[in-house]
Scaffold this motif. Structure first.
Motif, PDB file in Angstrom:
ATOM      1  N   PRO B   8       8.929  -9.429   3.727  1.00 18.10           N
ATOM      2  CA  PRO B   8       7.762 -10.186   4.203  1.00 18.10           C
ATOM      3  C   PRO B   8       7.538  -9.988   5.698  1.00 18.10           C
ATOM      4  O   PRO B   8       6.391  -9.897   6.148  1.00 18.10           O
ATOM      5  N   GLY B   9       8.632  -9.869   6.464  1.00 18.08           N
ATOM      6  CA  GLY B   9       8.521  -9.678   7.909  1.00 18.08           C
ATOM      7  C   GLY B   9       7.805  -8.380   8.243  1.00 18.08           C
ATOM      8  O   GLY B   9       6.849  -8.368   9.028  1.00 18.08           O
ATOM      9  N   ILE B  10       8.265  -7.298   7.609  1.00 15.97           N
ATOM     10  CA  ILE B  10       7.648  -5.990   7.841  1.00 15.97           C
ATOM     11  C   ILE B  10       6.166  -6.026   7.470  1.00 15.97           C
ATOM     12  O   ILE B  10       5.299  -5.569   8.209  1.00 15.97           O
ATOM     13  N   LEU B  11       5.884  -6.637   6.310  1.00 12.46           N
ATOM     14  CA  LEU B  11       4.504  -6.689   5.831  1.00 12.46           C
ATOM     15  C   LEU B  11       3.623  -7.447   6.805  1.00 12.46           C
ATOM     16  O   LEU B  11       2.493  -7.051   7.078  1.00 12.46           O
ATOM     17  N   LEU B  12       4.158  -8.557   7.342  1.00 11.71           N
ATOM     18  CA  LEU B  12       3.385  -9.364   8.281  1.00 11.71           C
ATOM     19  C   LEU B  12       3.071  -8.539   9.534  1.00 11.71           C
ATOM     20  O   LEU B  12       1.932  -8.548  10.020  1.00 11.71           O
ATOM     21  N   CYS B  13       4.080  -7.798  10.027  1.00  7.60           N
ATOM     22  CA  CYS B  13       3.879  -6.955  11.204  1.00  7.60           C
ATOM     23  C   CYS B  13       2.782  -5.919  10.942  1.00  7.60           C
ATOM     24  O   CYS B  13       1.895  -5.725  11.770  1.00  7.60           O
ATOM     25  N   VAL B  14       2.863  -5.267   9.791  1.00  2.00           N
ATOM     26  CA  VAL B  14       1.868  -4.243   9.467  1.00  2.00           C
ATOM     27  C   VAL B  14       0.474  -4.875   9.355  1.00  2.00           C
ATOM     28  O   VAL B  14      -0.520  -4.297   9.793  1.00  2.00           O
ATOM     29  N   PHE B  15       0.431  -6.071   8.786  1.00  2.00           N
ATOM     30  CA  PHE B  15      -0.856  -6.756   8.650  1.00  2.00           C
ATOM     31  C   PHE B  15      -1.457  -7.047  10.028  1.00  2.00           C
ATOM     32  O   PHE B  15      -2.636  -6.786  10.269  1.00  2.00           O
ATOM     33  N   ALA B 154     -15.438  -4.485   3.706  1.00  2.00           N
ATOM     34  CA  ALA B 154     -14.058  -4.071   3.383  1.00  2.00           C
ATOM     35  C   ALA B 154     -13.434  -3.452   4.622  1.00  2.00           C
ATOM     36  O   ALA B 154     -13.738  -2.327   4.986  1.00  2.00           O
ATOM     37  N   THR B 155     -12.595  -4.220   5.293  1.00  2.00           N
ATOM     38  CA  THR B 155     -11.973  -3.743   6.523  1.00  2.00           C
ATOM     39  C   THR B 155     -10.504  -3.430   6.250  1.00  2.00           C
ATOM     40  O   THR B 155      -9.973  -3.793   5.209  1.00  2.00           O
ATOM     41  N   LEU B 156      -9.886  -2.797   7.219  1.00  2.00           N
ATOM     42  CA  LEU B 156      -8.482  -2.412   7.075  1.00  2.00           C
ATOM     43  C   LEU B 156      -7.577  -3.603   6.705  1.00  2.00           C
ATOM     44  O   LEU B 156      -6.807  -3.512   5.743  1.00  2.00           O
ATOM     45  N   PRO B 157      -7.673  -4.713   7.444  1.00  2.00           N
ATOM     46  CA  PRO B 157      -6.802  -5.851   7.083  1.00  2.00           C
ATOM     47  C   PRO B 157      -7.048  -6.360   5.668  1.00  2.00           C
ATOM     48  O   PRO B 157      -6.098  -6.669   4.937  1.00  2.00           O
ATOM     49  N   TRP B 158      -8.312  -6.415   5.240  1.00  2.00           N
ATOM     50  CA  TRP B 158      -8.603  -6.898   3.895  1.00  2.00           C
ATOM     51  C   TRP B 158      -8.032  -5.973   2.823  1.00  2.00           C
ATOM     52  O   TRP B 158      -7.426  -6.407   1.855  1.00  2.00           O
ATOM     53  N   VAL B 159      -8.243  -4.673   3.025  1.00  2.00           N
ATOM     54  CA  VAL B 159      -7.723  -3.719   2.042  1.00  2.00           C
ATOM     55  C   VAL B 159      -6.203  -3.837   1.974  1.00  2.00           C
ATOM     56  O   VAL B 159      -5.620  -3.911   0.891  1.00  2.00           O
ATOM     57  N   PHE B 160      -5.572  -3.921   3.151  1.00  2.00           N
ATOM     58  CA  PHE B 160      -4.125  -4.055   3.187  1.00  2.00           C
ATOM     59  C   PHE B 160      -3.682  -5.308   2.419  1.00  2.00           C
ATOM     60  O   PHE B 160      -2.773  -5.269   1.599  1.00  2.00           O
ATOM     61  N   ILE B 164      -1.252  -5.309  -0.959  1.00  2.00           N
ATOM     62  CA  ILE B 164       0.029  -6.015  -1.042  1.00  2.00           C
ATOM     63  C   ILE B 164       0.005  -7.037  -2.177  1.00  2.00           C
ATOM     64  O   ILE B 164       0.952  -7.156  -2.953  1.00  2.00           O
ATOM     65  N   LEU B 165      -1.107  -7.758  -2.287  1.00  2.00           N
ATOM     66  CA  LEU B 165      -1.194  -8.767  -3.344  1.00  2.00           C
ATOM     67  C   LEU B 165      -1.069  -8.124  -4.726  1.00  2.00           C
ATOM     68  O   LEU B 165      -0.329  -8.605  -5.594  1.00  2.00           O
ATOM     69  N   SER B 166      -1.767  -7.007  -4.936  1.00  2.00           N
ATOM     70  CA  SER B 166      -1.713  -6.388  -6.263  1.00  2.00           C
ATOM     71  C   SER B 166      -0.331  -5.804  -6.539  1.00  2.00           C
ATOM     72  O   SER B 166       0.189  -5.918  -7.652  1.00  2.00           O
ATOM     73  N   LEU B 167       0.282  -5.218  -5.500  1.00  2.00           N
ATOM     74  CA  LEU B 167       1.647  -4.707  -5.680  1.00  2.00           C
ATOM     75  C   LEU B 167       2.584  -5.847  -6.073  1.00  2.00           C
ATOM     76  O   LEU B 167       3.383  -5.722  -7.000  1.00  2.00           O
ATOM     77  N   TRP B 168       2.458  -6.948  -5.376  1.00  2.00           N
ATOM     78  CA  TRP B 168       3.372  -8.081  -5.599  1.00  2.00           C
ATOM     79  C   TRP B 168       3.191  -8.672  -6.998  1.00  2.00           C
ATOM     80  O   TRP B 168       4.143  -8.863  -7.737  1.00  2.00           O
ATOM     81  N   ILE B 169       1.930  -8.915  -7.361  1.00  2.00           N
ATOM     82  CA  ILE B 169       1.667  -9.544  -8.657  1.00  2.00           C
ATOM     83  C   ILE B 169       2.101  -8.629  -9.806  1.00  2.00           C
ATOM     84  O   ILE B 169       2.742  -9.071 -10.761  1.00  2.00           O
ATOM     85  N   ILE B 170       1.773  -7.345  -9.697  1.00  2.00           N
ATOM     86  CA  ILE B 170       2.116  -6.450 -10.805  1.00  2.00           C
ATOM     87  C   ILE B 170       3.623  -6.232 -10.867  1.00  2.00           C
ATOM     88  O   ILE B 170       4.210  -6.184 -11.941  1.00  2.00           O
ATOM     89  N   ARG B 171       4.272  -6.169  -9.707  1.00  2.00           N
ATOM     90  CA  ARG B 171       5.735  -6.097  -9.737  1.00  2.00           C
ATOM     91  C   ARG B 171       6.308  -7.343 -10.420  1.00  2.00           C
ATOM     92  O   ARG B 171       7.193  -7.264 -11.275  1.00  2.00           O
ATOM     93  N   ASN B 172       5.795  -8.511 -10.049  1.00  2.00           N
ATOM     94  CA  ASN B 172       6.291  -9.750 -10.663  1.00  2.00           C
ATOM     95  C   ASN B 172       6.112  -9.729 -12.173  1.00  2.00           C
ATOM     96  O   ASN B 172       6.987 -10.154 -12.917  1.00  2.00           O
TER      97      ASN B 172
END
Lengths: 254, 324
Positions: B8-15, B154-160, B164-172
Motif C-alpha cells: 500500500p505504501g508503494i502504491l500511495l507513493c506512485v499515486f 480520464a487523467t493519469l491519477p484516475w487511470v492509475f 489498482i482497484l481492478s487488480l485488487w478486486i480481481i486478485r481478491n
C-alpha cells in the motif's frame, strides 16, 4: 432407518435401459458393494445418486430428503460425496487447492466479503485452510501440499480424490472402482484404508469394484447388476455361490 | 508486520507521483497517453483473463461490455451531468458505466450455463454484433457517426486508481472460495459441481465482475479519446484483448499486466513500420504460441500478487500452524 434409499430407480439412454428398477436401502455405517460386468449400469447408478443424470423414473431419498431433480452441488452439500472411475482431479491445481475447492458449500462469507477480503473472509479462510491441512495430514498427503495434483503418482492421486471427497464432510461416500490399476499388495492396503476412513469419518460407504478379493473381503452386503437389472443381493458368501451370478461372470453352464 | 504495509505504501507513493505528473505536466503528453492506454489495457486484459484464463471459458464479448460502459459514461458526462460538475462527478459516470456493463454481463452469463468452449465463443461474438447494431440505431447516441463532446476527464491519477482497484478486486476474487470455484470450472466442471461448487453462482459472479471492469475500461477509454463510435468496439477490439491475455499468460495477474504492457508498447514502437506492423505482430504471436502456448506467465504468478496465507499455505511446519 436407511441413509440412502432408492425405489424403482430407472434410467434410459434413448431406447437403452441402463438401469431398471434398482432398489437399494443402505443403513448407517454399512459398507455395501455393487458388482457386475462392464456396462452393467453400476456407474450410471452413481451418476443418478449424485445428480449427474436425472433419473427417468423412480425416487432416491437421502436422509429423508428426495434428491431426484437436485443439482450435483446441492446433493453433495447434503452429504453425499464420490470419487471417479477415471481419476478426475483438478490437475493444474495444487494438492491443497484440490481439497480447499471441496469446501465451497461450507463457506459462510458472501461475494462482497470475498471481493474485499473483509468481514468473515479471514476467519473462514483460516478454518478452511486448517481443516484442509488436517485432512491431508491424516491421509498422509501433507508432504505434497504444494505439489500440482497431476504430478502425484497414481496411487496418491487416488488417495487425494478420496481426501477431496472427504473435504465436503459427507455422510455417504461413493467409491467408483477405487482399486482400479492397483497390484494385489496395494489392494490389501486399500482395503485397510477404506475400513479406516469408515471408522475415522463415521461414513456409510457404497463402492463399485471389479476386484473380487477386495469386494469379498470388506463389503458386508453385495448387489450384482447385469444389463441394468439387479440379479442378486446378499452377503458376499451367498453371492459367491449364487448360480445366476456365476453364470454372468463365468458363462452359462451346460 | 512492515511487509503488510509495503505494498500500500508503494502504491500511495506512485499515486501521489501520478498526481504531481498530471498537475505539473512533467511527462510528455504523448507518453502520458501511452501510459494511460497501458493502464486501460491492463484492466481489460485482467478482466478477460478471469473468464478465459482462470475459468477456461472462451469469451470474445469484451468489446461489447466496453462499449456499454463507454456509451453510458459518455452519455452521462455530456448530456446529463452539468458541465461545471463533470469533473467532480466523473467517478460516478465511470461506475455507472461499469454497472451497466455488469448488468449486461449477467445476461451473457446465462448461455454459459448451457454451453462452453467454441459455442460460448459464438454466443459472445453474436453479443458483440448485437451491441454494435443497437448503438448504431440509437440516434441519441449518435448512431453510426459516433458520440463526442466528452472532456478529457480520464487523467493519469484516475487511470492509475482504477487499475489498482481492478487488480485488487480481481486478485481478491481469485484467492477466495469463489475463485477456487472458478478454477475448478476450468479444470473439470462436472467434478467441481460434484465437489459442492455451485457452478452457476460462480459463473454469474465471474461474468459480472469481469464485465464490470470491462465497462470501467470503456468509460476511461471514451474520456481519454474524447470520441467513440460503434466501430471502436467491434470484434477487432475483442481480438486485441484476447491477444494481450494469451501473450501475457492465462490465469495470471502478473501475466495480464505484462501482456497489456508489452503489446501496447510494441504497437507504438513498431508504428514507423506502417502496414508491416500487422505482419510482424501476428508473426510474434505465432512463434509465442508454438514455444509458450500458455503465454509468458501462463498459470504462474508473481509472489507479490498472492495473499500471504496462500503463499505460505503448505510451507508452515505442522506444529507452527496452530499458533499462526
Amino acid at each position: 432407518m436407511p441413509v440412502l434409499e432408492t425405489h424403482h430407480l430407472t434410467h434410459h439412454f434413448g431406447g437403452l435401459a441402463a438401469v431398471s428398477d434398482f432398489n437399494l436401502a443402505i443403513e448407517p455405517h454399512e459398507l455395501v458393494g455393487v458388482i457386475g460386468p462392464n456396462g452393467a449400469g453400476k456407474t450410471t447408478v452413481f451418476n443418478l445418486i449424485t445428480g449427474v443424470y436425472r433419473a427417468t423414473d423412480g425416487s432416491i431419498s437421502f436422509a429423508d430428503t428426495e434428491i431426484v431433480g437436485k443439482t450435483p452441488s446441492e446433493i453433495t452439500s447434503l452429504g453425499i460425496a464420490r470419487t471417479f472411475q477415471n481419476i478426475r482431479l483438478f490437475r493444474e491445481l495444487t494438492v491443497l487447492d484440490n481439497v480447499r475447492v471441496a469446501h465451497y458449500a461450507q463457506v459462510r462469507y458472501n461475494a462482497i466479503e470475498a471481493l474485499l477480503h473483509l468481514g468473515r473472509f479471514q476467519t473462514e479462510e483460516k478454518s478452511i485452510l486448517e481443516h484442509s491441512l488436517d485432512l491431508l495430514a491424516s491421509l498422509k498427503l501433507e508432504s505434497y501440499t504444494d505439489e500440482l495434483s497431476k504430478n502425484l503418482p497414481y496411487g496418491l492421486q487416488r488417495r487425494l480424490e478420496i481426501a477431496r471427497a472427504l473435504a465436503t464432510r459427507p455422510q455417504l461416500l461413493l467409491l467408483d472402482e477405487p482399486a482400479a490399476g492397483m497390484n494385489p499388495q496395494e489392494v490389501g492396503q486399500l482395503m485397510e484404508f477404506i475400513q479406516w476412513i469408515r471408522q475415522e469419518f463415521k461414513l456409510t460407504i457404497l463402492l463399485i469394484e471389479h476386484q473380487m478379493h477386495l469386494v469379498m473381503g470388506i463389503c458386508e452386503r453385495l448387489l450384482v447388476l447385469d444389463f441394468g437389472e439387479t440379479i442378486a443381493e446378499g452377503k458376499p458368501r451367498e453371492i459367491q455361490n449364487n448360480p445366476r451370478v456365476l453364470e454372468v461372470y463365468l458363462g452359462e453352464t451346460q | 508486520m512492515h511487509t503488510r504495509w509495503l505494498m500500500p505504501g508503494i502504491l500511495l507513493c506512485v499515486f501521489v507521483l501520478s498526481l504531481i505528473i498530471h498537475r505539473f505536466e512533467l511527462l510528455d503528453s504523448y507518453l502520458q497517453l501511452i501510459v494511460m492506454y497501458i493502464g486501460i489495457n491492463i484492466i481489460l486484459t485482467l478482466s478477460l483473463n478471469l473468464i478465459n484464463g482462470y475459468m477456461g471459458e472462451f469469451s470474445v464479448g469484451h468489446a461489447g461490455f466496453m462499449a456499454v460502459g463507454a456509451y453510458i459514461a459518455s452519455f452521462l458526462t455530456v448530456k446529463v451531468i452539468p458541465a461545471h460538475l463533470a469533473a467532480w462527478l466523473f467517478p460516478v459516470a465511470v461506475i455507472a458505466g461499469g454497472m451497466g456493463a455488469a448488468l449486461v454481463g449477467l445476461v451473457v452469463a446465462l448461455p454459459s450455463f448451457k454451453t462452453r468452449g467454441d459455442y460460448l465463443a459464438i454466443v459472445t461474438l453474436a453479443f458483440v454484433m448485437i451491441v454494435k447494431s443497437v448503438i448504431e440505431n440509437i440516434d441519441a447516441l449518435g448512431g453510426p457517426r459516433g458520440f463526442l463532446g466528452m472532456e478529457k476527464l480520464a487523467t493519469l491519477p484516475w487511470v492509475f486508481f482504477w487499475v489498482i482497484l481492478s487488480l485488487w478486486i480481481i486478485r481478491n476474487l481469485v484467492y477466495s472460495n469463489f475463485g477456487r470455484g472458478v478454477l475448478s470450472i476450468r479444470e473439470d466442471e462436472v467434478a467441481g459441481d460434484l465437489m459442492s461448487v455451485n457452478t452457476r453462482q460462480v459463473k454469474v459472479l465471474a461474468f459480472t465482475v469481469s464485465s464490470f471492469f470491462a465497462g470501467i475500461a470503456g468509460a476511461l477509454f471514451a474520456h481519454l479519446l474524447q470520441f467513440i463510435n460503434p466501430r471502436s468496439f467491434d470484434i477487432i477490439k475483442s481480438t486485441d484483448i484476447l491477444i494481450m491475455v494469451y501473450l501475457g499468460g492465462i490465469g495470471s495477474i502478473a501475466g495480464s499486466i505484462l501482456g497489456a504492457t508489452v503489446y501496447t508498447v510494441l504497437l507504438e514502437i513498431l508504428r514507423p513500420l506502417g502496414i508491416w506492423r500487422m505482419v510482424l505482430i501476428p508473426l510474434i504471436l505465432v512463434l509465442l504460441m508454438l514455444f509458450r502456448p500458455k503465454g509468458i506467465m501462463g498459470l504462474r504468478e508473481f509472489p507479490w500478487f498472492v495473499p500471504l496465507r496462500d503463499r505460505l499455505a503448505g510451507r508452515l511446519p505442522r506444529n507452527k500452524r496452530g499458533s499462526s
